[in-house]
Motif scaffolding. Sequence first.
Motif, PDB file in Angstrom:
ATOM      1  N   THR A  84      19.043 -64.600  16.232  1.00  0.00           N
ATOM      2  CA  THR A  84      19.248 -63.978  17.536  1.00  0.00           C
ATOM      3  C   THR A  84      18.172 -62.965  17.887  1.00  0.00           C
ATOM      4  OG1 THR A  84      20.784 -62.409  16.514  1.00  0.00           O
ATOM      5  CG2 THR A  84      21.726 -64.364  17.536  1.00  0.00           C
ATOM      6  N   ARG A  85      17.614 -62.268  16.924  1.00  0.00           N
ATOM      7  CA  ARG A  85      16.545 -61.307  17.246  1.00  0.00           C
ATOM      8  C   ARG A  85      15.303 -62.022  17.731  1.00  0.00           C
ATOM      9  NH1 ARG A  85      17.294 -57.728  12.009  1.00  0.00           N
ATOM     10  NH2 ARG A  85      19.177 -56.635  12.636  1.00  0.00           N
ATOM     11  N   ARG A  86      14.927 -63.069  17.043  1.00  0.00           N
ATOM     12  CA  ARG A  86      13.761 -63.848  17.483  1.00  0.00           C
ATOM     13  C   ARG A  86      14.035 -64.501  18.819  1.00  0.00           C
ATOM     14  NH1 ARG A  86      13.180 -66.041  11.593  1.00  0.00           N
ATOM     15  NH2 ARG A  86      11.932 -64.365  10.708  1.00  0.00           N
ATOM     16  N   ALA A  87      15.258 -64.956  19.015  1.00  0.00           N
ATOM     17  CA  ALA A  87      15.615 -65.563  20.295  1.00  0.00           C
ATOM     18  C   ALA A  87      15.506 -64.547  21.424  1.00  0.00           C
ATOM     19  CB  ALA A  87      17.032 -66.138  20.236  1.00  0.00           C
ATOM     20  N   LEU A  88      15.924 -63.324  21.172  1.00  0.00           N
ATOM     21  CA  LEU A  88      15.827 -62.291  22.203  1.00  0.00           C
ATOM     22  C   LEU A  88      14.369 -62.052  22.586  1.00  0.00           C
ATOM     23  CD1 LEU A  88      16.991 -59.991  23.929  1.00  0.00           C
ATOM     24  CD2 LEU A  88      16.698 -58.522  21.942  1.00  0.00           C
ATOM     25  N   TRP A  89      13.490 -61.964  21.598  1.00  0.00           N
ATOM     26  CA  TRP A  89      12.082 -61.737  21.904  1.00  0.00           C
ATOM     27  C   TRP A  89      11.469 -62.927  22.618  1.00  0.00           C
ATOM     28  CZ3 TRP A  89      10.281 -57.214  22.366  1.00  0.00           C
ATOM     29  CH2 TRP A  89      10.774 -56.175  21.592  1.00  0.00           C
ATOM     30  N   LEU A  90      11.883 -64.130  22.270  1.00  0.00           N
ATOM     31  CA  LEU A  90      11.380 -65.301  22.995  1.00  0.00           C
ATOM     32  C   LEU A  90      11.905 -65.337  24.424  1.00  0.00           C
ATOM     33  CD1 LEU A  90      11.381 -68.224  20.417  1.00  0.00           C
ATOM     34  CD2 LEU A  90       9.435 -67.114  21.501  1.00  0.00           C
ATOM     35  N   LEU A  91      13.143 -64.914  24.632  1.00  0.00           N
ATOM     36  CA  LEU A  91      13.665 -64.852  25.997  1.00  0.00           C
ATOM     37  C   LEU A  91      12.871 -63.858  26.843  1.00  0.00           C
ATOM     38  CD1 LEU A  91      17.520 -64.934  25.382  1.00  0.00           C
ATOM     39  CD2 LEU A  91      16.112 -66.725  26.388  1.00  0.00           C
ATOM     40  N   VAL A  92      12.557 -62.730  26.264  1.00  0.00           N
ATOM     41  CA  VAL A  92      11.754 -61.735  26.981  1.00  0.00           C
ATOM     42  C   VAL A  92      10.375 -62.310  27.294  1.00  0.00           C
ATOM     43  CG1 VAL A  92      10.617 -59.500  26.737  1.00  0.00           C
ATOM     44  CG2 VAL A  92      13.002 -59.751  26.077  1.00  0.00           C
ATOM     45  N   ALA A  93       9.770 -62.973  26.322  1.00  0.00           N
ATOM     46  CA  ALA A  93       8.444 -63.560  26.542  1.00  0.00           C
ATOM     47  C   ALA A  93       8.495 -64.656  27.611  1.00  0.00           C
ATOM     48  CB  ALA A  93       7.900 -64.119  25.229  1.00  0.00           C
ATOM     49  N   GLU A 142      32.726 -62.608  13.649  1.00  0.00           N
ATOM     50  CA  GLU A 142      32.986 -62.733  15.081  1.00  0.00           C
ATOM     51  C   GLU A 142      31.826 -62.169  15.900  1.00  0.00           C
ATOM     52  OE1 GLU A 142      34.705 -63.873  18.511  1.00  0.00           O
ATOM     53  OE2 GLU A 142      35.442 -64.346  16.505  1.00  0.00           O
ATOM     54  N   ASP A 143      31.263 -61.049  15.453  1.00  0.00           N
ATOM     55  CA  ASP A 143      30.106 -60.478  16.141  1.00  0.00           C
ATOM     56  C   ASP A 143      28.908 -61.416  16.064  1.00  0.00           C
ATOM     57  OD1 ASP A 143      31.537 -58.228  16.834  1.00  0.00           O
ATOM     58  OD2 ASP A 143      30.735 -56.991  15.199  1.00  0.00           O
ATOM     59  N   ALA A 144      28.693 -62.032  14.910  1.00  0.00           N
ATOM     60  CA  ALA A 144      27.576 -62.967  14.763  1.00  0.00           C
ATOM     61  C   ALA A 144      27.777 -64.196  15.642  1.00  0.00           C
ATOM     62  CB  ALA A 144      27.433 -63.379  13.305  1.00  0.00           C
ATOM     63  N   ARG A 145      29.003 -64.695  15.698  1.00  0.00           N
ATOM     64  CA  ARG A 145      29.297 -65.852  16.540  1.00  0.00           C
ATOM     65  C   ARG A 145      29.076 -65.526  18.002  1.00  0.00           C
ATOM     66  NH1 ARG A 145      34.230 -66.743  14.934  1.00  0.00           N
ATOM     67  NH2 ARG A 145      33.558 -68.087  13.253  1.00  0.00           N
ATOM     68  N   ARG A 146      29.501 -64.333  18.415  1.00  0.00           N
ATOM     69  CA  ARG A 146      29.316 -63.908  19.802  1.00  0.00           C
ATOM     70  C   ARG A 146      27.836 -63.751  20.134  1.00  0.00           C
ATOM     71  NH1 ARG A 146      32.037 -59.180  19.867  1.00  0.00           N
ATOM     72  NH2 ARG A 146      33.985 -60.318  19.941  1.00  0.00           N
ATOM     73  N   ALA A 147      27.052 -63.235  19.198  1.00  0.00           N
ATOM     74  CA  ALA A 147      25.611 -63.083  19.415  1.00  0.00           C
ATOM     75  C   ALA A 147      24.929 -64.446  19.536  1.00  0.00           C
ATOM     76  CB  ALA A 147      24.995 -62.273  18.280  1.00  0.00           C
ATOM     77  N   ARG A 148      25.353 -65.411  18.714  1.00  0.00           N
ATOM     78  CA  ARG A 148      24.769 -66.755  18.804  1.00  0.00           C
ATOM     79  C   ARG A 148      25.075 -67.397  20.143  1.00  0.00           C
ATOM     80  NH1 ARG A 148      26.655 -67.190  13.441  1.00  0.00           N
ATOM     81  NH2 ARG A 148      28.433 -68.388  14.145  1.00  0.00           N
ATOM     82  N   TRP A 149      26.334 -67.305  20.579  1.00  0.00           N
ATOM     83  CA  TRP A 149      26.719 -67.886  21.862  1.00  0.00           C
ATOM     84  C   TRP A 149      26.006 -67.202  23.025  1.00  0.00           C
ATOM     85  CZ3 TRP A 149      28.973 -72.239  23.210  1.00  0.00           C
ATOM     86  CH2 TRP A 149      29.718 -72.929  22.257  1.00  0.00           C
ATOM     87  N   THR A 150      25.853 -65.900  22.946  1.00  0.00           N
ATOM     88  CA  THR A 150      25.173 -65.166  24.015  1.00  0.00           C
ATOM     89  C   THR A 150      23.708 -65.565  24.092  1.00  0.00           C
ATOM     90  OG1 THR A 150      26.683 -63.308  23.741  1.00  0.00           O
ATOM     91  CG2 THR A 150      24.615 -62.868  24.877  1.00  0.00           C
ATOM     92  N   CYS A 173      11.941 -70.345  26.759  1.00  0.00           N
ATOM     93  CA  CYS A 173      13.376 -70.034  26.770  1.00  0.00           C
ATOM     94  C   CYS A 173      14.197 -71.129  26.095  1.00  0.00           C
ATOM     95  CB  CYS A 173      13.856 -69.805  28.209  1.00  0.00           C
ATOM     96  SG  CYS A 173      13.251 -68.276  28.923  1.00  0.00           S
ATOM     97  N   ALA A 174      13.743 -72.379  26.213  1.00  0.00           N
ATOM     98  CA  ALA A 174      14.430 -73.468  25.512  1.00  0.00           C
ATOM     99  C   ALA A 174      14.305 -73.300  24.000  1.00  0.00           C
ATOM    100  CB  ALA A 174      13.865 -74.812  25.951  1.00  0.00           C
ATOM    101  N   ALA A 175      13.135 -72.870  23.549  1.00  0.00           N
ATOM    102  CA  ALA A 175      12.962 -72.600  22.119  1.00  0.00           C
ATOM    103  C   ALA A 175      13.862 -71.445  21.683  1.00  0.00           C
ATOM    104  CB  ALA A 175      11.500 -72.280  21.812  1.00  0.00           C
ATOM    105  N   ALA A 176      14.018 -70.458  22.541  1.00  0.00           N
ATOM    106  CA  ALA A 176      14.919 -69.340  22.233  1.00  0.00           C
ATOM    107  C   ALA A 176      16.362 -69.806  22.156  1.00  0.00           C
ATOM    108  CB  ALA A 176      14.773 -68.247  23.291  1.00  0.00           C
ATOM    109  N   SER A 209      21.032 -70.523  18.812  1.00  0.00           N
ATOM    110  CA  SER A 209      22.172 -71.307  18.337  1.00  0.00           C
ATOM    111  C   SER A 209      22.178 -71.446  16.820  1.00  0.00           C
ATOM    112  CB  SER A 209      22.164 -72.692  18.981  1.00  0.00           C
ATOM    113  OG  SER A 209      21.062 -73.441  18.519  1.00  0.00           O
ATOM    114  N   ARG A 210      21.016 -71.268  16.193  1.00  0.00           N
ATOM    115  CA  ARG A 210      20.918 -71.340  14.728  1.00  0.00           C
ATOM    116  C   ARG A 210      21.099 -69.990  14.056  1.00  0.00           C
ATOM    117  NH1 ARG A 210      16.010 -75.608  13.798  1.00  0.00           N
ATOM    118  NH2 ARG A 210      17.032 -77.352  14.832  1.00  0.00           N
ATOM    119  N   GLY A 211      21.336 -68.947  14.846  1.00  0.00           N
ATOM    120  CA  GLY A 211      21.605 -67.646  14.272  1.00  0.00           C
ATOM    121  C   GLY A 211      20.418 -66.707  14.234  1.00  0.00           C
TER     122      GLY A 211
END
Length: 113
Positions: free
Chosen positions: A92-101, A33-41, A80-83, A88-90
């Motif tokens: 989430t850490r890389r997505a967070l860093w891409l969002l920041v970038a 559930e935590d992983a699913r919530r992180a993916r959706w976020t 941000c689109a790449a993030a 969505s593929r799980g």
Amino acid sequence: MSGRPDSDTDPEMADTGAADEQDEAEDPAADEEDARRARWTAAGTGAALTLAGLAAAVLRLARSAPALVPAAYAGGAAVCAAATVLGSRGRTRRALWLLVAGVMVMALGDQFD
């Protein structure tokens, strides 16, 4: 009363660490559930920032701004689109860093305005 403070007189007190480890290992549904919530976020935040970056790029194109400004907003939106895809593929850490970038690229574009 000359007992040592580290003596094991109470067996319940000695096994509290083992019981805590069992409780953490027994609940994989909560981890899922935590992983699913992180993916959706990650995916939702990435989509929102992508739309905001694209809207800002279009608005800056309509005004008389230097060409670098809308390009920076569009570039940040692409990051941000790449993030969003990674989130969505799980990943989430890389997505967070891409969002920041991506947000940093958009903020840099705002500085040129």
